[in-house]
Scaffold this active site. Structure first.
Site, mmCIF file in Angstrom:
data_model
loop_
_atom_site.group_PDB
_atom_site.id
_atom_site.type_symbol
_atom_site.label_atom_id
_atom_site.label_comp_id
_atom_site.label_asym_id
_atom_site.label_seq_id
_atom_site.Cartn_x
_atom_site.Cartn_y
_atom_site.Cartn_z
ATOM 1 N N LYS A 22 0.833 -1.219 0.000
ATOM 2 C CA LYS A 22 0.000 0.000 0.000
ATOM 3 C C LYS A 22 0.859 1.256 0.000
ATOM 4 O O LYS A 22 0.659 2.169 -0.787
ATOM 5 C CB LYS A 22 -0.918 -0.009 1.236
ATOM 6 C CG LYS A 22 -1.573 1.333 1.517
ATOM 7 C CD LYS A 22 -2.410 1.319 2.765
ATOM 8 C CE LYS A 22 -1.710 1.743 4.027
ATOM 9 N NZ LYS A 22 -1.395 3.171 4.161
ATOM 10 N N ASN A 23 1.851 1.293 0.894
ATOM 11 C CA ASN A 23 2.643 2.519 1.016
ATOM 12 C C ASN A 23 3.626 2.717 -0.139
ATOM 13 O O ASN A 23 4.272 3.758 -0.225
ATOM 14 C CB ASN A 23 3.399 2.541 2.355
ATOM 15 C CG ASN A 23 2.455 2.802 3.517
ATOM 16 O OD1 ASN A 23 1.276 3.077 3.313
ATOM 17 N ND2 ASN A 23 2.979 2.701 4.736
ATOM 18 N N CYS A 117 -5.006 12.763 13.352
ATOM 19 C CA CYS A 117 -5.569 11.435 13.141
ATOM 20 C C CYS A 117 -5.386 10.668 14.434
ATOM 21 O O CYS A 117 -4.810 11.179 15.390
ATOM 22 C CB CYS A 117 -4.895 10.730 11.979
ATOM 23 S SG CYS A 117 -3.259 10.169 12.335
ATOM 24 N N ARG A 122 0.472 14.558 13.556
ATOM 25 C CA ARG A 122 0.990 14.292 12.203
ATOM 26 C C ARG A 122 0.992 15.530 11.296
ATOM 27 O O ARG A 122 0.242 15.608 10.316
ATOM 28 C CB ARG A 122 0.229 13.144 11.545
ATOM 29 C CG ARG A 122 0.414 11.850 12.290
ATOM 30 C CD ARG A 122 -0.225 10.697 11.599
ATOM 31 N NE ARG A 122 0.576 10.143 10.516
ATOM 32 C CZ ARG A 122 0.243 9.067 9.839
ATOM 33 N NH1 ARG A 122 -0.853 8.435 10.110
ATOM 34 N NH2 ARG A 122 1.021 8.612 8.878
ATOM 35 N N ASP A 305 4.680 0.665 12.212
ATOM 36 C CA ASP A 305 3.454 0.043 11.692
ATOM 37 C C ASP A 305 3.284 -1.411 12.146
ATOM 38 O O ASP A 305 2.278 -2.044 11.818
ATOM 39 C CB ASP A 305 3.435 0.105 10.151
ATOM 40 C CG ASP A 305 3.085 1.496 9.641
ATOM 41 O OD1 ASP A 305 2.730 2.357 10.456
ATOM 42 O OD2 ASP A 305 3.170 1.714 8.418
ATOM 43 N N ARG A 397 -8.498 -0.217 5.008
ATOM 44 C CA ARG A 397 -7.642 0.802 4.385
ATOM 45 C C ARG A 397 -6.329 0.194 3.898
ATOM 46 O O ARG A 397 -5.735 0.685 2.944
ATOM 47 C CB ARG A 397 -7.307 1.913 5.398
ATOM 48 C CG ARG A 397 -8.446 2.860 5.667
ATOM 49 C CD ARG A 397 -7.964 4.021 6.519
ATOM 50 N NE ARG A 397 -6.675 4.474 6.030
ATOM 51 C CZ ARG A 397 -5.703 4.970 6.793
ATOM 52 N NH1 ARG A 397 -5.881 5.118 8.078
ATOM 53 N NH2 ARG A 397 -4.562 5.335 6.264
#
Ligand code: UD1
Length: 417
Positions: A22-23, A117, A122, A305, A397
């Site tokens: 994803k990233n 968030c 952030r 993460d 997500r």
């Protein structure tokens, strides 16, 4: 809203295939704005953040020529709208990745400020500071970052904090800037290295990526991008921990072992069997889990993460472990939910002290952010009894069909609408 129901206590066994990162795909999708033509990206993971980025690109005028079987073709010839609206940016911070490419392409950008968030404030101050140094005039009005630049010029820029999307944003802007840009204290994450590699294939002149200092020699145009996204290292790590926490035996296929080295080493330290081959990792329980300390750092350190998922594992380890979060100021949202399952965790600022317990018990749980929700699924897999996890849109997500992949490994897990 969907919920995930898990009946805990099943050992996971078998093989699982990891999806594209994803990233990695998010910055690559943003980078297509630097090109004019047909961009072909393969290995695109079908997750909600990717759908959001594609919707955003369409809003900006990019045409999705086709999108199926993890392959997307994007025609960027007519992307001429500089505005990334609040309703999209507010659901995904990474939308700010279009800021640099829009300024480089159109000399103009209007991108909603992402705001806070669940894992902390952030800010994107470093993105903005870098783009201003490159010559953009940036104002903050009505919740939007508005940028204008007749042209962008090369700069020497030092990141006060290592920032992954900050590095990607300035890198993309610098590719079409006039002259040389040097980014110091740049992020070394594989996703940044990949972005630089594929931009080079498109005609950019980037060197030093993968080190602290990246040099970019500006150029006037790029060819369209063609690439295949590499496997997701966070999904890989999550399945490694899923195998460990259920005392199972799982082979993780289509992964890059080098990218998850800190996770493999920590699992081995916890007395979990980890066998590594070229693009596979077998994680096999060897009995009780030992306590292990961990501290998050930018790559190649232990990834933030994976912190929540690793903590779920440590709740069932023998003894006391200490986990320190150094990347984000408020990334312990999963702690209160894990405690509701019987975990013994106390927090002191950025430090979590975990005393292993014999078992967790299933409970109704609330997902709060992407990786926190993954940790709750893992804890639920190992817990006694059933757990119902709500707000699973967070997990969607970043994970491709997590319940399907886990259920193929023998987990008793299902989604209800
Ligand atoms: C990226 C990843 C995210 C991961 C994080 C850290 C993507 C899409 N997301 O997020 O999954 O958790 O890296 O590995 O790739 N900071 C500032 N000013 C800035 C930018 C960042 O102070 O302008 C701070 C942040 O608040 C944070 C730290 O820098 O404390 C690292 O954040 P950053 O690397 O920017 O995270 P993201 O790129 O948003």
């Amino acid at each position: 809203m969907d919920k995930i129901i898990v009946e805990g206590g099943k050992q996971l066994k078998g093989a699982v295939r990891i999806s594209g990162a994803k990233n990695a795909v998010l910055p690559v999708l943003a980078a297509t704005l630097l090109t004019r033509g047909r961009n072909i990206i393969q290995g695109v993971p079908k997750v909600r953040d990717v759908a959001t980025m594609i919707k955003l690109l369409e809003d900006l005028g990019v045409e999705v020529e086709s999108y199926h079987n993890e392959k997307i073709i994007l025609d960027t010839s007519r992307a001429d709208n500089p505005e990334a609206p609040y309703d999209l940016v507010s659901t995904m911070r990474a939308s700010c990745l279009v800021l640099g490419p829009l300024l480089a392409r159109l000399g103009e950008a209007r991108v909603s400020l992402p705001g806070g968030c669940a894992i902390g404030e952030r800010p994107i101050d470093l993105h903005i500071k870098g783009l201003e140094a490159m010559g953009a005039k940036i104002t903050l009005e009505h919740g939007y970052v508005q940028g204008k630049a007749d042209y962008l010029k090369g700069i020497k820029f030092y990141f006060d904090t290592v920032s992954v999307t900050g590095t990607a944003n300035l890198l993309m802007a610098a590719v079409l800037a006039e002259g040389e840009t040097i980014l110091e204290n740049a992020a070394k994450e594989p996703e940044v290295v990949f972005l630089a590699d594929i931009l080079n294939l498109a005609g950019a002149k980037i060197s030093g990526h993968g080190t602290d200092i990246i040099a970019i020699e500006g150029t006037t145009s790029l060819k369209p991008i063609e690439c295949t996204i590499f496997p997701d290292r966070i999904e890989t790590g999550t399945f490694m921990i899923a195998a460990a926490i259920t005392q199972g035996d799982v082979t993780i296929e289509n992964c890059i072992p080098k990218h998850v080295e800190p996770i493999s080493l920590k699992l081995q330290e916890a007395q979990v069997g980890v066998e590594i081959s070229k693009n596979k990792i077998r994680v096999k329980s060897k009995g009780p889990i030992s306590c292990v300390n961990a501290k998050t750092h930018p790559y190649p350190g232990f990834p933030t993460d994976i912190q929540a998922q690793f903590m779920a594992l440590m709740t069932l380890a023998q003894g006391q472990s200490i986990i320190v979060e150094t990347v984000f100021e408020n990334r312990f949202m999963h702690v209160s939910e894990l405690k509701r399952m019987g975990a013994d965790i106390s927090l002191d600022g950025h430090t979590a002290i975990i005393n292993g317990v014999k078992s967790l018990s299933g409970a109704p749980l609330m997902a709060t952010d992407l990786r926190a929700s993954a940790s709750l699924v893992l804890a639920a897999l190992a817990a006694k009894g059933s757990s119902i996890i709500s707000r699973v849109y967070h997990i969607d997500r970043g994970y491709v069909g997590i319940e399907k992949k886990l259920s193929k490994l023998g987990a008793q897990i299902r989604r209800i609408k």
